[in-house]
Scaffold this motif. Structure first.
Motif, PDB file in Angstrom:
ATOM      1  N   LEU A  53       0.822  -1.206   0.000  1.00 31.80           N
ATOM      2  CA  LEU A  53       0.000   0.000   0.000  1.00 31.80           C
ATOM      3  C   LEU A  53       0.859   1.261   0.000  1.00 31.80           C
ATOM      4  O   LEU A  53       0.477   2.287  -0.578  1.00 31.80           O
ATOM      5  N   GLN A  54       2.017   1.202   0.650  1.00 34.46           N
ATOM      6  CA  GLN A  54       2.934   2.341   0.682  1.00 34.46           C
ATOM      7  C   GLN A  54       3.755   2.466  -0.596  1.00 34.46           C
ATOM      8  O   GLN A  54       4.455   3.459  -0.787  1.00 34.46           O
ATOM      9  N   THR A 102       4.578  -6.161  -7.324  1.00 34.29           N
ATOM     10  CA  THR A 102       3.548  -5.137  -7.423  1.00 34.29           C
ATOM     11  C   THR A 102       3.619  -4.447  -8.779  1.00 34.29           C
ATOM     12  O   THR A 102       4.612  -3.795  -9.107  1.00 34.29           O
ATOM     13  N   VAL A 150      -0.392   0.227  -7.912  1.00 30.54           N
ATOM     14  CA  VAL A 150      -1.300   0.541  -6.805  1.00 30.54           C
ATOM     15  C   VAL A 150      -1.876   1.925  -7.073  1.00 30.54           C
ATOM     16  O   VAL A 150      -1.134   2.910  -7.147  1.00 30.54           O
ATOM     17  N   ILE A 170      -4.864   4.740  -5.939  1.00 23.38           N
ATOM     18  CA  ILE A 170      -5.805   5.132  -4.889  1.00 23.38           C
ATOM     19  C   ILE A 170      -6.593   6.350  -5.370  1.00 23.38           C
ATOM     20  O   ILE A 170      -6.020   7.404  -5.638  1.00 23.38           O
ATOM     21  N   VAL A 224      -9.080   1.670  -3.555  1.00 19.97           N
ATOM     22  CA  VAL A 224      -7.708   1.201  -3.769  1.00 19.97           C
ATOM     23  C   VAL A 224      -7.723   0.039  -4.754  1.00 19.97           C
ATOM     24  O   VAL A 224      -8.385  -0.979  -4.517  1.00 19.97           O
ATOM     25  N   ILE A 279      -5.263  -2.643  -6.634  1.00 17.90           N
ATOM     26  CA  ILE A 279      -3.927  -3.234  -6.555  1.00 17.90           C
ATOM     27  C   ILE A 279      -3.798  -4.311  -7.614  1.00 17.90           C
ATOM     28  O   ILE A 279      -4.637  -5.220  -7.706  1.00 17.90           O
ATOM     29  N   PHE A 305      -6.402  -7.324   2.979  1.00 23.28           N
ATOM     30  CA  PHE A 305      -6.181  -5.884   2.881  1.00 23.28           C
ATOM     31  C   PHE A 305      -7.272  -5.118   3.626  1.00 23.28           C
ATOM     32  O   PHE A 305      -6.983  -4.137   4.336  1.00 23.28           O
ATOM     33  N   VAL A 345      -6.791  -2.523   6.837  1.00 24.45           N
ATOM     34  CA  VAL A 345      -7.240  -1.132   6.878  1.00 24.45           C
ATOM     35  C   VAL A 345      -8.163  -0.904   8.077  1.00 24.45           C
ATOM     36  O   VAL A 345      -8.070   0.124   8.759  1.00 24.45           O
ATOM     37  N   VAL A 401      -0.254   4.296   5.923  1.00 23.47           N
ATOM     38  CA  VAL A 401      -0.228   4.269   4.462  1.00 23.47           C
ATOM     39  C   VAL A 401      -0.063   5.681   3.912  1.00 23.47           C
ATOM     40  O   VAL A 401       0.636   5.911   2.919  1.00 23.47           O
ATOM     41  N   VAL A 459     -10.995  -1.976  -1.167  1.00 24.19           N
ATOM     42  CA  VAL A 459      -9.792  -2.516  -1.802  1.00 24.19           C
ATOM     43  C   VAL A 459     -10.179  -3.589  -2.808  1.00 24.19           C
ATOM     44  O   VAL A 459     -10.945  -4.510  -2.488  1.00 24.19           O
TER      45      VAL A 459
END
Length: 371
Positions: A223-224, A257, A260, A262, A275, A277, A311, A315, A326, A358
């Motif tokens: 997420l970061q 990844t 991502v 958002i 979100v 992903i 996920f 959260v 995040v 998510v």
């Protein structure tokens, strides 16, 4: 004439070269590679330091001390009173924080010395010790390198495996002053051996709020957008029947990844974050029969459902603890600035009431080396 020119050029070179008049032999220095902060039973600050010993006569290659004091800087005089070499603090590699200390919200000003003193470093890794710092500082592993070297390698390896975050003193302060994000640091525990547990969550005042295990830390790093390498996943598929005494409903894969994204919205006094992903990878283990060639899409859908659940639970954990590691607040400030500006001082409380959805898209590129 040529000799005069050469002599002048040589004189200039000698003049600009750095001198060695203030050299110090490493044997005459106490390099505080590890520094620790903790509270004793009476809530008095205790500052610890571990330094390597460069002496053939010493039985141990590491020395560690701890003193009750008021600040990190004033502790230096006490260290100089007991060590045989001059104490140097600018080589610190790790800053340990006791859990008892972080349960108090007034310890962050102690880090002022790292920024105000130009001889200090701000690149040391910050680690929360789930227990007493003294147990870690006074640990002398017999079959491993020096304590500071061992811990540095241990933390770097776990960060590379995406099992914990990597937070330096500089990043710690950046997260403290970032209103749209809260603090996350590595968490360590000592139980006969040093073990990286995952990630500790702190609020912007530095107060401990909760912990993440290694799998949750991997999700946080996704997420970061700070994953270092592929993330290993072990997923239980509830629709697959177990056989015998072993957990044969597990499927494992390494995922990278891809993207991502958002999206932020604000309606009727509430923020909403969508979100998306996208992960891709290859199977590394499958303990149940499955025709991947014909039903690979079904397997991807089952895994996606379990990942979305993980996920979402993560959260919700952030929201229940009123933290935002995040940085959803950063997205809110970028895309819904007018609404965010009014609540930026209470962002943790506002985020706890926000809607976060998510969605995970997984692409398994292969089923491994065997059918």
């Amino acid at each position: 004439m040529k000799r005069w020119v050469r002599a002048a050029a040589l004189a200039v070179c000698v003049a600009v070269l750095p001198g060695c008049w203030d050299q110090a032999n490493i044997e005459n220095l106490t390099l505080g590679l590890s520094v620790g902060l903790d509270l004793d039973e009476k809530d008095h600050l205790v500052v610890y330091m571990a330094a390597p010993v460069f002496s053939k006569e010493a039985k141990r290659d590491n020395e560690a001390y701890g003193f009750r004091t008021r600040t990190i800087r004033t502790s230096r005089n006490k260290f100089d009173a007991v060590v045989s070499a001059l104490t140097v603090g600018g080589k610190s590699q790790i800053l340990f924080l006791g859990k008892r200390l972080t349960e108090r919200a007034d310890w962050l000003p102690l880090t002022d010395v790292f920024f105000r003193d130009g001889k200090q470093t701000v690149n040391a890794k910050v680690v929360l010790v789930n227990g007493r710092v003294s147990d870690v500082i006074h640990h002398y592993p017999k079959d491993k390198p020096r304590l500071s070297l061992h811990l540095t390698r241990l933390l770097d390896k776990n960060n590379r495996r995406n099992f914990t975050v990597r937070t330096t003193i500089q990043k710690l302060i950046d997260q403290k002053y970032e209103k749209g994000m809260t603090i996350s640091i590595s968490e360590l525990k000592f139980n006969k051996e040093l073990e990286v547990m995952g990630t500790a969550l702190l609020d912007n005042k530095g107060k401990y709020k909760g912990s993440l295990n290694q799998q949750e830390s991997s999700l946080l790093l996704i997420l970061q957008r700070r994953t270092v390498d592929e993330v290993p996943f072990n997923i239980h598929l509830p629709h697959e029947r177990k056989s015998g005494i072993f957990a044969s409903d597990i499927v494992s894969f390494n995922a990278g990844t891809e993207k991502v994204k958002i999206k932020t919205a604000y309606n009727e006094g509430k923020f909403r974050f969508d979100v998306a992903i996208h992960l891709s990878g290859a199977l590394t283990q499958r303990l149940f029969p499955f025709d991947f060639a014909q039903k690979g899409g079904e397997l991807e859908a089952m895994i996606e459902k379990q990942l979305e659940k993980q996920f979402s639970e993560l959260v919700k954990k952030f929201q229940s603890q009123k933290v935002d590691p995040v940085g959803f607040g950063i997205y809110a400030r970028a895309h819904q600035y007018k609404a965010y500006k009014q609540v930026q001082q209470q962002w943790a409380d506002v985020f706890a009431k926000s809607d976060v959805n998510v969605k995970v898209k997984l692409t398994l590129k292969s089923s491994g080396a065997t059918k």
